[in-house]
Structure formats: C-alpha cells, structure tokens
Write an enzyme that holds these catalytic residues in place. Structure first.
Site, PDB file in Angstrom:
ATOM      1  N   LEU A  42       0.813  -1.212   0.000  1.00 36.20           N
ATOM      2  CA  LEU A  42       0.000   0.000   0.000  1.00 36.20           C
ATOM      3  C   LEU A  42       0.848   1.265   0.000  1.00 36.20           C
ATOM      4  CD1 LEU A  42      -2.817  -0.933   2.556  1.00 36.20           C
ATOM      5  CD2 LEU A  42      -2.987  -0.855   0.071  1.00 36.20           C
ATOM      6  N   GLY A  46       8.259   6.955   4.860  1.00 34.91           N
ATOM      7  CA  GLY A  46       9.423   7.656   5.394  1.00 34.91           C
ATOM      8  C   GLY A  46      10.683   6.838   5.517  1.00 34.91           C
ATOM      9  N   THR A  51       3.604  -0.609   4.452  1.00 33.70           N
ATOM     10  CA  THR A  51       2.261  -1.068   4.780  1.00 33.70           C
ATOM     11  C   THR A  51       1.710  -1.896   3.622  1.00 33.70           C
ATOM     12  OG1 THR A  51       1.877   0.891   6.137  1.00 33.70           O
ATOM     13  CG2 THR A  51      -0.053  -0.343   5.454  1.00 33.70           C
ATOM     14  N   LYS A  67       1.734  -4.004   8.747  1.00 36.30           N
ATOM     15  CA  LYS A  67       2.776  -2.984   8.724  1.00 36.30           C
ATOM     16  C   LYS A  67       4.102  -3.630   9.089  1.00 36.30           C
ATOM     17  CE  LYS A  67       3.151   1.909   9.930  1.00 36.30           C
ATOM     18  NZ  LYS A  67       2.495   3.005  10.670  1.00 36.30           N
ATOM     19  N   ASP A 165       0.412  13.434  14.763  1.00 32.33           N
ATOM     20  CA  ASP A 165       0.515  13.550  13.305  1.00 32.33           C
ATOM     21  C   ASP A 165      -0.868  13.566  12.656  1.00 32.33           C
ATOM     22  OD1 ASP A 165       1.854  13.860  10.903  1.00 32.33           O
ATOM     23  OD2 ASP A 165       2.163  11.709  10.603  1.00 32.33           O
TER      24      ASP A 165
END
Length: 670
Positions: A42, A46, A51, A67, A165
């Site tokens: 997906l 960073g 994922t 993940k 975030d």
C-alpha cells in the site's frame, strides 16, 4: 498474485506458485505467520516502514493491514528509536482499539528479522482523497468532521496519548457508515513527563505546532492545532506545508485572506466556525484550545432550559392530526451544527433539540428498544454468529471475544455467558429440542453445551483447521461441521464419535445445512461451488456452480424444494433442487453477502410463492426478498459495520443480525 516482503524490492508482485521473487530472488512467504496472505503493497512510509493490504485466512479472508518495520538506517541509536516507536504504535493500538473509530490491533510479532503489526482494515477514502475527488469541503462537512473526530481525540487524550501527526491523510471516512476513523498511531506517545520535557520532533510540516516541531513536546492542544490546520487545508485547498516553508508560522496570522478578496480560494464560512479555527491555530499554546471538550462547547451551543422547553411545548396542538398538518405546513429547519442542533418552528413555538456527538455508553446486557428494533450489547468483539432456539425464547451469539452469550429474548437480558473455546467462535447452533448448543471456531474444535447448566458436554476434535459452520439434523442425532481444511464431518451427537468425513471441495467449506427431511446435506465453499450429499452414505449427489466467487452461506427452504446461497460476488441465488439449476438471482447488495436464511411460514410445506428470504452483507444491510419473484421487499440497516450472520425465529416474527464494529446483536420484530 503473491507479494514479496523484501522492503528493497522494486517490483514485489509475483504470480501465484513462485517460490522466489522474480525481481529480487528473495524467497516468497505465502502466509505470513501462517495466516496472513499479503495481497499488495500500500505505501512506503518515510523509509522506516512499509504497509501492505492482506487477507486473514483465519477470519474467512477478511481484509487487514500489515505494517512491516523496515528502517533504512545503519545508525544503531536511530534503529533503536525506530523499533521503540514501532512497538509503541502496537501498544497504542492495543489500548485504544476499543474505540469504534480507531483501528484494532490484531497481532504483533517478529518473523525473519522483521517486526510486523497487523491491524483492522478500514474501507474508505482519507480526507485528502475525498477532497481530490469531490473538491474543497464546505462548512457543514467541516462541522461534521469536527463533531465526529473531537470525541475521538478526547478519548485518546484521556488515555494519556497524543497522536502527534493529525493530517487529512490520517483520517479515513469509513465507507459503511460515514464515520471519521483516526489512523496511523506510529508517531503517538504517552503523555508523560518524559514527553513533555524531552521528546522527538515528529509530525508533518505545516500541520505541526511550534512546541512539537522545535522542542519535541506534545500536548492535547498540539493535536488540536493539527486538526485546525487540516480544516484550513480542506476548506481552501492551500497546503499548510507550503505555507510553512514560505512563511514559517507567520502564515497562521493571515490564514483568513485565503477566503477573501480576488485571490480568495476558500469557500465562505460562518463567523462562528472562523473563530473556532482561529483559536485552534494559535501559535502560543497558552492561547490555543486546551481540550477537545472546549472546542465542542464552542461548536455546540447549550440547550435551552427545561422550563423554557416546557412552556414552548404547551403550544403544540393536542390533536395529532392537526399537529401533523401544522408540521407539514410550518416546519422550518436550520441546521446550526450539521445534524447536531436543530431549530424547529412548530405551531408558533420554537424548540431546540440537541444531539450530543459523543457515542452513548450502553451497559452490557441492556436491550435497547427503538420501536420494533432491539439492540443486545454485551460482547467485547465482533459477533460472528447468531441463532434462535427452536422455541424462539432464546438467542445464542458467538464472538471473537471467545465467548458465547445466551439471551432471554422476552426479557431482553443475558441468561449466561459460556466460555471454553481458546479462539474466535465462528458458529453456534441449537439442537431441535433446544437442550444442547453446538459451537465451533478457529481453535479447530466443536463443543457441545448443556443449556440448562451452561456446562460443556464434550469437545469434538478431528478437523485440521478452524471449524466455520455447524448444523444439527432435524432429529438431533447427527451434527455436521465444515472447516477451513476443505472437509465436512458428521458426528454422533449422543456419543461424540465421528461418523464419516465428506471430501470433495477444493477449498474451505464455509456453510452446511440439513434438508428438512434430514436425508440431504448442503455445503457451500470458497471453491465457488455448492454440493449436495447423501447423509446416510456420504456420497455426493450433485454439484451446483453459478456463483462467480466464494460461497459463504447455504440454507434449505422450509419445503426442501429450493436452496438459497450467498456469495462474495454480492448475490444470493435460489436453486431449484429438482431441476438442478438457478431459479432466481437476487441482486441488490453492494458488498459480499455473508449469510442467508429463510423466514419460516405457518407450515413446513410453505410454497415458494409464500417464501421470504433474508440476507446479511458487508454493505451494512439485511435485505428481505420475495423468493418467487426475486423482488426486494425491505432493507434493514444495522448501525455500523459488516453483518456476518442472520437468523430467523421459528414463528417467523423476528430477524437477528450480528456483525462487526459495535459488537452488538440487533433484533427486528416483523
């Protein structure tokens, strides 16, 4: 296709059957940890994690998110920090997943040198995708976002967690109910002295407040700043990140110019909403909102006093017909808070109705009556199976929380909670005399329970994988079970001995049902086929093929002349057993159909002309069908989440539905 789990692989998709990746030659893993089939990559986040979309074969191929921690760093200090944050993300999900607008943590483990966490898949678009598809948000949409998400922030802040975030990409509008779901807790941290005084700068430029960006300090007010910046972006289409890079935090003092003048790019907003965004975006944290509750109070004015309401109510006409006419003629609505606060003028009176945005907490076991719909609350996780007792006075439900609950339908309360399975419970079935309950689950066992005491009678073992479905024969002497191991087993109920194993399906067998006369067993499988079996000999009578995808449920009609089947292809098919072909295809669901059941008639010989079929789907609906014509009679909606199982009472007056998200069972009185 099978996806390569090498984080450096540039082309990870491979044909099924490959042993090694055709791009990087890394050995392929068909099932991660023996149960998660990786479907596709997906995102790469960073340089630290990747994922994947996956299917959980232990939960009937339900989609989930995997993940993988894959930091591309050599520095040991940075690596340790990445591992620490990844573990913290798993811990946060485990603690916070009880909220229906936060994904659940399903697993956390290490394999082949990589750390993995598995979480609930939320179907829908994030706020950025929604804006790209539909254009900039208008004020009602922003108000809905705030009223929906602020209670979630209140929940996590009270748990001592700061998200750190919040941005449009990390809020998903859930497809089945339109709720806003907060995702990606990878940057979250516990609100401790350590975080307040010494932290790591995490967040997205433009969306992150100064105290978090410069000092690594995070507070509830820090998340509220990020929420304000997100609202600004959704209203104007102007990137806070770009504004921050050009002007630093000075952009906050001039954000309103994007709504005004010849260069204004935003859609006009009210003074009230503008003042809320102003206070959300204060650079000085002391001037900013300190809690989600405080924002909600400014968004939602207080109710008028009870005395005023009583006075106003006295002006309503006593004659109900007269009142109805006046409502039709004089009703005027002004949505002051997008579905939350409504001003009504009725017969000269003015009324304020306030609907709090918080989700009501319902005590376990409470049976909430809303007209002809009742809600049973008590399970702590998804409800996979529901079934009425033959007498219709009891309902059994099986859940991912590893418990079975037996409910008194008349008194709307839990009679008992049965525990004994070591894994999720996938099906429950009452014996014809209502004295025994059978249950099955992913622990590979079937258990028989004495309903008068709630004690286990015996455990039936023999399947090699999870047992998806169980059904009693009409005389109660035989129990059928079907499994992920592609087999069906018949058991002697009195002795617990295995009678025989039926083999013929090439994939998991999701559902079994006995014909009314008990001589025939029907089975539906992931191999897209339905098979009929001779119960006495175990021989296969016939195979039906018409569905384009996995068959999830089968049910015989009360007269035994037709069979209904539900499928992942979003259809229900009705089969004429004598002719061996489809007599009708029922289309109307917009997602896979998980369960199907007939509504019993006054007699077991009820003809097809009088038969009604019930189907439950991942589209959050239960539909009622006229079997003969194939026409949709009615649609019943559960509040949120998928519907995994439907059941009908023998008197034909009740329908039960169980599923995901709220962990509830709903009963509709017909």
């Amino acid at each position: 296709m099978i996806c390569c789990l090498n984080p450096d692989c540039q082309n990870p998709m491979n044909p099924d059957g490959n042993q090694c990746c055709q791009n990087c030659q890394t050995p392929l893993i068909p099932l991660l940890r023996g149960r998660y089939r990786i479907v596709k990559r997906l995102s790469v986040e960073g340089g630290f994690s990747i994922t994947y979309l996956a299917e959980d074969i232990d939960k009937l191929n339900e989609q989930c998110v995997v993940k993988q921690l894959a930091p591309k760093v050599q520095n040991q200090s940075t690596l340790k920090k990445a591992v620490k944050l990844f573990k913290e993300e798993a811990q946060r999900l485990q603690e916070l997943g009880e909220h229906p607008q936060i994904p659940n943590l399903l697993a956390y483990f290490e394999q082949d040198g990589y750390l993995y966490l598995v979480q609930q898949f939320i179907k829908g678009n994030n706020l950025l995708q929604r804006m790209q598809e539909n254009g900039r948000f208008r004020e009602p949409e922003i108000r809905k976002l705030l009223l929906d998400l602020l209670p979630v922030l209140k929940f996590i802040h009270e748990k001592g967690v700061i998200h750190r975030d919040i941005k449009p990409q990390n809020v998903i509008i859930r497809e089945n109910d339109g709720k806003h779901v907060l995702i990606d807790f990878g940057a979250s941290k516990l609100l401790t002295t350590t975080v307040k005084n010494k932290g790591t700068s995490i967040g997205s430029h433009g969306y992150t407040p100064v105290e978090q960006m410069q000092d690594g300090k995070a507070y509830p007010a820090s998340d509220l700043f990020s929420l304000g910046a997100s609202c600004f972006f959704l209203l104007t289409g102007v990137s806070p990140s770009k504004q921050w890079m050009e002007k630093g935090y000075a952009w906050i003092t001039t954000w309103r110019k994007h709504f005004n003048g010849s260069n204004g790019q935003g859609i006009p907003i009210s003074m009230e909403l503008g003042e809320v965004i102003d206070k959300l975006l204060k650079v000085d944290i002391k001037e900013r909102y300190q809690s989600a509750d405080r924002v909600l109070k400014d968004l939602v004015p207080q109710q008028v006093s009870a005395s005023v309401a009583t006075t106003l109510l006295s002006s309503v006409p006593r004659n109900s017909n007269e009142a109805t006419v006046q409502v039709q003629k004089k009703l005027k609505k002004r949505w002051l808070v997008n579905g939350g606060l409504i001003l009504l003028t009725l017969g000269g009176g003015v009324f304020w109705f306030f609907n709090p945005p918080q989700i009501p907490l319902i005590p376990p076991g409470l049976f909430v009556n809303n007209s002809s719909v009742f809600t049973l609350v008590g399970h702590a996780s998804d409800v996979n199976a529901v079934n009425f007792s033959p007498q219709g006075d009891k309902l059994a439900s099986g859940s991912d929380d590893k418990t079975i609950k037996v409910w008194d339908v008349a008194n709307r309360e839990i009679i008992r909670t049965i525990e004994g399975h070591s894994g999720w419970i996938w099906d429950v079935a009452f014996s014809p005399d209502g004295k025994i309950l059978a249950s099955s689950g992913n622990d590979k066992t079937i258990k028989l329970w004495d309903l008068s005491t709630g004690k286990e009678i015996r455990t039936l073992k023999g399947h090699l994988q999870g047992v998806i479905s169980v059904a009693f024969s009409k005389d109660g002497t035989t129990l059928a079970s079907s499994s992920v191991d592609s087999t069906i087993k018949l058991w002697n109920v009195a002795t617990g001995e295995e009678i025989r194993t039926l083999k013929g399906h090439s994939a998991a067998v999701n559902s079994v049902d006995f014909s009314p006369d008990g001589f025939t067993l029907a089975s539906g499988s992931w191999d897209k086929s339905i098979k009929l079996w001779n119960v006495e000999t175990g021989e296969k009578i016939r195979t039906f093929k018409a569905h384009k995808d996995k068959v999830f449920s089968v049910a015989f009609a009360p007269d035994g002349k037709t069979l209904a089947s539900a499928s992942r292809d979003k259809t229900v098919k009705v089969w004429n057993l004598a002719a061996g072909k489809v007599s009708n295809t029922l289309q109307g669901h917009t997602d896979k159909v998980n369960s199907v059941a007939y509504i019993p008639g006054k007699t077991d010989s009820q003809s097809e002309e009088d038969q009604i079929l019930v189907s439950g789907s991942n589209d959050n609906t239960i539909k009622l069908w006229d079997v003969k014509t194939g026409k949709l009679i009615n649609t019943l909606k559960k509040d949120v989440g998928y519907i995994y199982s439907v059941a009908t009472s023998k008197d034909g007056k009740k329908i039960a539905g169980g599923g995901s998200a709220e962990n509830i069972v709903k009963i509709w009185q017909l």
